[in-house]
Write a protein that holds these residues in place. Structure first.
Motif, PDB file in Angstrom:
ATOM      1  N   PHE A 105     -10.731  -2.357   5.164  1.00  0.00           N
ATOM      2  CA  PHE A 105     -11.220  -1.141   5.793  1.00  0.00           C
ATOM      3  C   PHE A 105     -11.921  -1.494   7.106  1.00  0.00           C
ATOM      4  O   PHE A 105     -12.681  -2.458   7.159  1.00  0.00           O
ATOM      5  N   ALA A 119     -14.894   8.729  -1.442  1.00  0.00           N
ATOM      6  CA  ALA A 119     -14.486   9.720  -0.442  1.00  0.00           C
ATOM      7  C   ALA A 119     -15.263   9.533   0.856  1.00  0.00           C
ATOM      8  O   ALA A 119     -14.705   9.676   1.953  1.00  0.00           O
ATOM      9  N   VAL A 122     -13.657   6.580   2.770  1.00  0.00           N
ATOM     10  CA  VAL A 122     -12.415   6.959   3.449  1.00  0.00           C
ATOM     11  C   VAL A 122     -12.733   7.775   4.703  1.00  0.00           C
ATOM     12  O   VAL A 122     -12.154   7.553   5.779  1.00  0.00           O
ATOM     13  N   SER A 125     -14.011   5.609   7.595  1.00  0.00           N
ATOM     14  CA  SER A 125     -13.142   4.526   8.051  1.00  0.00           C
ATOM     15  C   SER A 125     -12.215   4.997   9.162  1.00  0.00           C
ATOM     16  O   SER A 125     -11.580   6.040   9.053  1.00  0.00           O
ATOM     17  N   VAL A 128      -7.242   1.432   7.978  1.00  0.00           N
ATOM     18  CA  VAL A 128      -7.122   0.502   6.858  1.00  0.00           C
ATOM     19  C   VAL A 128      -5.894  -0.356   7.107  1.00  0.00           C
ATOM     20  O   VAL A 128      -4.938   0.076   7.763  1.00  0.00           O
ATOM     21  N   THR A 166      -3.936   4.757   9.988  1.00  0.00           N
ATOM     22  CA  THR A 166      -4.716   5.843   9.420  1.00  0.00           C
ATOM     23  C   THR A 166      -4.506   5.925   7.912  1.00  0.00           C
ATOM     24  O   THR A 166      -3.437   5.572   7.393  1.00  0.00           O
ATOM     25  N   THR A 167      -5.534   6.392   7.212  1.00  0.00           N
ATOM     26  CA  THR A 167      -5.419   6.542   5.759  1.00  0.00           C
ATOM     27  C   THR A 167      -4.790   7.875   5.370  1.00  0.00           C
ATOM     28  O   THR A 167      -4.557   8.119   4.185  1.00  0.00           O
ATOM     29  N   SER A 168      -4.497   8.719   6.336  1.00  0.00           N
ATOM     30  CA  SER A 168      -3.949  10.049   6.050  1.00  0.00           C
ATOM     31  C   SER A 168      -2.647   9.957   5.253  1.00  0.00           C
ATOM     32  O   SER A 168      -1.691   9.295   5.670  1.00  0.00           O
ATOM     33  N   ASP A 171      -2.136   7.059  -0.651  1.00  0.00           N
ATOM     34  CA  ASP A 171      -2.933   6.899  -1.861  1.00  0.00           C
ATOM     35  C   ASP A 171      -3.119   5.404  -2.093  1.00  0.00           C
ATOM     36  O   ASP A 171      -2.194   4.723  -2.557  1.00  0.00           O
ATOM     37  N   LEU A 172      -4.284   4.902  -1.750  1.00  0.00           N
ATOM     38  CA  LEU A 172      -4.524   3.453  -1.797  1.00  0.00           C
ATOM     39  C   LEU A 172      -4.533   2.889  -3.204  1.00  0.00           C
ATOM     40  O   LEU A 172      -4.451   1.681  -3.387  1.00  0.00           O
ATOM     41  N   HIS A 197      -9.759   1.775  -7.339  1.00  0.00           N
ATOM     42  CA  HIS A 197      -9.466   2.287  -6.002  1.00  0.00           C
ATOM     43  C   HIS A 197     -10.240   1.424  -5.017  1.00  0.00           C
ATOM     44  O   HIS A 197     -11.461   1.258  -5.167  1.00  0.00           O
ATOM     45  N   ALA A 199     -11.383   1.924  -2.115  1.00  0.00           N
ATOM     46  CA  ALA A 199     -12.519   2.608  -1.483  1.00  0.00           C
ATOM     47  C   ALA A 199     -13.702   2.701  -2.428  1.00  0.00           C
ATOM     48  O   ALA A 199     -14.856   2.713  -1.982  1.00  0.00           O
TER      49      ALA A 199
END
Length: 254
Positions: A105, A119, A122, A125, A128, A166-168, A171-172, A197, A199
């Motif tokens: 991250f 949350a 994320v 950040s 990632v 981007t984390t958009s 689903d990590l 997870h 995060a």
């Protein structure tokens, strides 16, 4: 015998400088516990200069049960430990290097507090990415207790990270992880291997740092925990870590 935090930090620093493994600290100081291990680690951090960020260890629930702990551990990343993309790693500067793949991250803003959630991580950040952490325990044959490895800055040594995305829409928990050594697959995993997870693992770190009135700073990175077993490396090896949607990084060793 009482624990002298400065003396233990000096022993570990000398092991790094001499590139020679030592016996674990608890052999001589069985009273060394995890909180005192963090005090030793802070001594090392005060002498390390600029830090690039933080790292987590023992983030697998199965591993925690195996070693008898119920939470991860953390360490710091000296900026001097960064390896640039495409740059080979000189193993002669290390003692017994091993590597593992990481979800990394990058903080877009400061993050601090005792109630930070996954949350929040994320949201804070800016991106990632995939990374490779090179571990290098200062103890003979990686033999240590949790207090020892905390004092030893969780075996931190070198690290290489890819270009953040981007984390958009990612689903990590579910991203697939592939670790290859010399062109052969040696391990696979999913993002959920880090505390369910990645995060969530970083949020745990922020809450721990809050107890020391510290937090994450914008621009810092966090290695959210090894996703596979660490693989020993030697000169001539090439290791590649690939994480679905996040990309790949390759690290050669000379």
């Amino acid at each position: 015998m009482s624990v002298n935090v400065g003396e233990l930090a000096a022993r570990l620093s000398k092991a790094v400088a001499d590139r020679t493994a030592i016996t674990k600290l608890t052999d001589e100081f069985p009273e060394l516990d995890i909180p005192t291990g963090y005090r030793v680690q802070r001594e090392l951090r005060s002498a390390a200069g600029e830090i690039a960020g933080w790292k987590l260890g023992v983030t697998s629930r199965a591993k925690q049960a195996q070693v008898g702990v119920d939470s991860p551990i953390y360490g710091f990343l000296p900026a001097a430990g960064a390896v640039d993309l495409g740059e080979p790693l000189d193993t002669s500067a290390l003692i017994q290097p091993r590597c593992e793949p990481e979800i990394v991250f990058t903080l877009g803003r400061d993050l601090k507090g005792p109630h930070v959630t996954a949350a929040d991580v994320v949201a804070a950040s800016s991106g990632v990415t995939v990374g490779i952490e090179v571990l290098d325990s200062r103890f003979v044959d990686y033999g240590f207790t949790m207090a020892d490895v905390v004092a030893d800055n969780t075996s931190a040594s070198r690290f290489v990270v890819g270009v953040p995305v981007t984390t958009s829409g990612v689903d990590l928990r579910l991203v697939g992880v592939l670790l290859e050594k010399n062109g052969e697959v040696v391990a696979t995993a999913a993002g959920a291997a880090s505390l369910g997870h990645p995060a969530a693992a970083v949020a745990w770190l922020v809450r721990q740092l809050a107890a020391e009135d510290e937090g994450l700073a914008a621009g810092q990175i966090v290695l959210s925990g090894g996703l596979t077993a660490a693989v020993p490396v030697r000169p001539g090896d090439v290791v590649t870590a690939t994480i679905d949607r996040l990309g790949s990084v390759e690290l050669g060793y000379r």
